[in-house]
Design an enzyme around this catalytic site. Structure first.
Site, short mmCIF file in Angstrom:
data_model
loop_
_atom_site.label_atom_id
_atom_site.label_comp_id
_atom_site.label_asym_id
_atom_site.label_seq_id
_atom_site.Cartn_x
_atom_site.Cartn_y
_atom_site.Cartn_z
N CYS A 188 0.95 -1.25 0.12
CA CYS A 188 0.02 0.08 0.06
C CYS A 188 0.90 1.19 -0.01
CB CYS A 188 -1.10 -0.14 1.25
SG CYS A 188 -0.18 -0.31 2.80
N TYR A 189 1.85 1.61 1.11
CA TYR A 189 2.71 2.34 0.93
C TYR A 189 3.55 2.66 -0.50
CZ TYR A 189 2.37 3.03 6.08
OH TYR A 189 1.92 3.46 7.43
#
EC number: 1.2.1.38
Lengths: 365, 365, 365, 365
Positions: free
Chosen positions: D151-152
């Protein structure tokens, strides 16, 4: 594809309608009318539509809006303002779904008393069809003008209606303790709606005197006097609800630090002992064919289970010690409590499956 | 300087006691006992004490704790566990303030029914003095063992007691709809207490069957049968409360996404018409000399106005339409609902001014 | 007892000052001046003071305020406004602590460039003493006019100062990514500060161009050119900081959905390899005698550990891979970032122990 | 209708996949596999599916699952566990989209170093196609096994890639300060994920050493050495990215008190002066045909504008003073950062329009 427009498109209810209609497979957004933002791009005010088909959509002024080009118009305006606009639009062949309080009472005297505003179109108020789908589905299908119910009212009536038709219920004992997220107050610039004043705290407001009290009571009493045909879960096959008895309710809303959602906790006395299973039968009769009303048995409703969806979740507990019923009802105030129910009404009017464009489940976590 | 200790120092109530005692000008923290964290530095678990006089404080095991070295001990333990510890500590000259539910009922049968636990020290339960200061101040001063009231119970009783002594109140009509911040559930590792499950949502729990129901009802009925002397706002000079009439209440708690605070909305029927001013007189008589209870007139309590303080704020609205009273009561569940009230009790026992160490106002925004 | 007054008493900083002064054992609140609310009771605007000694306090208009009756005045006003008021008050024997940006730069050209406002009292700006206690303690003690530092500036400078005096630090590499609770924006009626617009979301604002950039850079460069005597953690016994080298920083603030607190994450390149222990020595030298600055070793700062207290918590990580240092600094923006630091300054001026009235630890949970 | 299944269906990513697939017009959910909840009804764990077509869906055990009955399987499992399951499923004709970290590095040595786990299928890791759609669209279409990005990493790479191909960018200067909602941590029972520990506060974690650092750096360097064909916004028509130069990044994540969403603030030095318009050209080239990436010009990304949608919103500011670029990137960590991107990958594999089932705009307010 049906063409639909929104007047009052940039309030929170308007924007939620846009979101739903944007995803709806059978309609096309025609005009988005906004007094405050006419001429601006929608995405400059609500950047969440960037990249969507509404990327280049320009908001329109009322004077540039041609109602006859739409099959249906949603009016998402403040009460008082809405009556004026709706009475201009009405009768030209375009269907109208009004989301204000202006057309929710056939009897404008009740409206005038609780809203403190003179009603200028009492005849239209008599024509309007009350848009609580589960109560009034058949009339809605042929309506010209729908009065979309209040958010607290939807949560409360869905919870109450089955029990109100129960001959053992004390109709004067109804107490509704409702809690709403802050979006219910709209996008209004008030000090008490600032984050710093609203976060990590909670309060009651208008205890016993909120306008939605009168709407809940009005509809309940219309129901009791047989204005709505459906028996709504009565345990008898036929029940004569043409009664002189009237319900008198006490309603207290609270503001809670969440964005969306209403939880209503409703208390009702019974005149005789009953049982959980007897009451469950009422609820199941009332709702077992309803797409958007869930009756829970072993668990309790939570706002997170409905927020982002058009569902209502209900549960009740029969408290034998006090011979009372506690009913808990949860909805998303922006959806089943406003824009979702309006689209459900629109689907009925357009003869579409009721759930079209409304099948999203809650957004969780 | 009096020496005080805490058993169960690393739960949320324990840590709140530490915070208050750390700031208290007349006491000195002697021992902080923790089963789970004995031997560790307090600041390694609760870094907010870094830099304070507790910077190097080491948590102690029960077996290393010498009760006789303290003038007073707070027990902040789970119910069931607390009885065992308290019965060991009792009678050795050290005062005890217990924050569990174990000693709140003189009649252990009620306790056993609602807590589902056998009580091993019924005689101690009969000795214990109920620590709701505004109700029981005189007895508290000389007590050996205080049963500190439940958080919901404190909010509810402060709101109810003046009206319960009002001869027009229907004692069977009391409904309490209470809302609490999540700290009330303690630091327990449960899925439903995770941020993702609790934030931006709300729910009811244990509707009608929460343990605090029984505590509220028990104390109200003790009060009605004259067990507590104070007339608590009766409009007559003398009132004989030795009545056979009993109150039966219905209580439903809710979890709201805030850290601290309880808001209780209480509904009560009147048997005859009354008026706002008549009822206000009851509340003013009851509380006009109380340091920590504020009766609001034109505004309503909000949690933010009390969170971080030991104050309770109350307001009521008389609803003429339904002849009911709506009472709203707000406290900080960690302070007036737990640790703050415990310190208030301690001040009475030590013959200190009641507000010593408790003068902080709410932390806002 | 010293007499102190506040001008601008009903903004969030004003109200936080009132809270602190109300609890302060050595001062007495004299006048609370409010333009918008003169004549009203304090408790009608901020009900959290009900029941306290400020229960009957009436807010005063500027024209009814006699500065000479106070030993010290806090001005908690918008920039631009503050200069006018302070220049009227100055020089009459009453000490002044100004919480605006107006007197934080000796060189008004920097102020005028970043604030876009003409400064009308450049000579007063030159007189004012910068109130970052840990940097400037001695001068503060004798000051007539204190410029209380900005909230982001306090968090940033406390984190940066020890490293800035480190000869291996690249002074052009400093990047500050700061996150603040919403109270930092004050009680201003802006749409983007509504709960619905701020809750459950996050954003950056003014990336690279926020006014506090200039204040951080200005003070750092004053420090580098020897304007502040203290070596602040240099590893040499004597260090000549009269350097031509200047720091150039990049600062980006963010708004997070909490009420209080700032977390600043600071990035800095080193010119040579270093080690955690070498850097820790710098921080310990700088702060081991400081009451309100905690340097953590094995844990990281969190806002909850300082919110409600005047403490700053710092930690750093030396990242060997990139030869950078990451510094994390947490404060309560209303306390160490505003009102708490102002009271700390006041204590120094009144020759009181620095922590008087500031000993509260964080309010948790 | 294609048949798809999920292994690990009851984690937060699993449940988000179910929500998306439930609404997807071209696929049918076949099996939902859950180790912890096999045999239970889905709605008993996630009541938000009550009333939907999944109302009676029963979770299945791995041993009862027949992979060959599905056209595509999503594996939403912890790293380490996923490799074992995927290597069993692989090569039997069913496509696999893995949402763990296990197959994101062709070179398992990097994986093993950062995850501290031995990789048992290095050859599969070499086969897997990295599923960042905007970078790798063509390869994804024919892939057997997709490694869905972190996600990051998604938020960071979308922000960085255009600038990384810019010859003036200093590839050693990249600093990423990322902030994530709590759902990113999954449904794990950890004390620091309790509401009381997470609400109204904020913290950094794993500064400089989070696993996603290595993924960002790995993909950037693959890109720089020409492993991905697309020039991604280079200002020249042809650019030879087969360079020896490597990017070294510093990444620090933070936990913020929201449910969903990531905001990454990225800092990058330029080696020569540039301008906003020159950089804007890079971003526009990179993304002007992308459905799910919006480049803002006059406004800044906010999480609320993307939460609930598969969109990424980007903006940058060129800071002339420091010759740095600040890039801000916002996504919904559960959608573009996990389940949404996985469905986007699935659409490519099934040769469907990329946006099928992903057209929802952000849920606001």
């Amino acid at each position: 594809m049906k063409k639909v427009s929104i007047i009052g498109a940039t309030g929170y209810v308007g924007i939620e309608l846009i979101r739903l209609l944007h995803d709806h497979p059978e309609v096309e957004i025609k005009d988005l009318v906004s007094k405050s933002s006419a001429g601006q791009l929608l995405v400059d005010i609500y950047p969440q539509f960037r990249g969507s088909i509404l990327n280049d959509y320009q908001l329109r002024a009322m004077e540039d809006f041609k109602p006859e080009e739409s099959d249906l118009i949603f009016t998402a305006l403040p009460h008082g303002v809405s009556q004026n606009i709706v009475s201009e639009l009405y009768g030209k062949g375009t269907k109208i779904i009004d989301l204000s309080g202006d057309f929710r009472y056939h009897d404008v005297k009740v409206y005038e008393k609780w809203y403190g505003v003179k009603h200028k179109s009492p005849e239209l108020a008599r024509e309007a069809v009350y848009g609580l789908v589960e109560l009034n589905r058949e009339k809605i299908k042929g309506a010209e003008l729908i009065a979309n119910p209040g958010c607290y009212v939807t949560a409360s009536l869905l919870g109450l209606l089955p029990l109100v038709s129960f001959e053992k219920a004390d109709l004067n004992s109804i107490i509704i303790d409702a809690k709403s997220g802050v979006s219910g107050a709209g996008r209004s610039l008030k000090e008490n709606l600032l984050f710093t004043e609203t976060h990590n705290t909670m309060k009651a407001y208008s205890p016993g005197v909120h306008r939605h009290s009168s709407e809940i009571e009005y509809v309940l009493n219309q129901f009791l006097t047989g204005k709505y045909k459906k028996t709504f879960g009565s345990l008898k096959d036929q029940i004569d609800l043409e009664t002189e008895e009237k319900a008198k309710i006490l309603f207290t809303p609270h503001l809670i630090p969440i964005k969306r959602g209403i939880l209503a906790t409703i208390y009702l006395d019974l005149e005789e002992q009953s049982s959980g299973s007897e009451i469950m039968e009422l609820y199941q009769r009332a709702y077992n064919k309803e797409r958007f009303v869930q009756v829970l048995k072993d668990s309790l409703p939570e706002i997170k289970n409905v927020a982002g969806s058009n569902y209502a979740q209900l549960a009740f507990r029969y408290n034998k010690r006090t011979n009372r019923v506690i009913i808990i009802s949860a909805i998303d105030n922006m959806l089943k409590g406003a824009a979702g129910q309006a689209v459900q009404n629109m689907n009925l009017i357009f003869n579409l499956p009721e759930e079209t464009g409304l099948e999203a489940t809650a957004l969780f976590p």
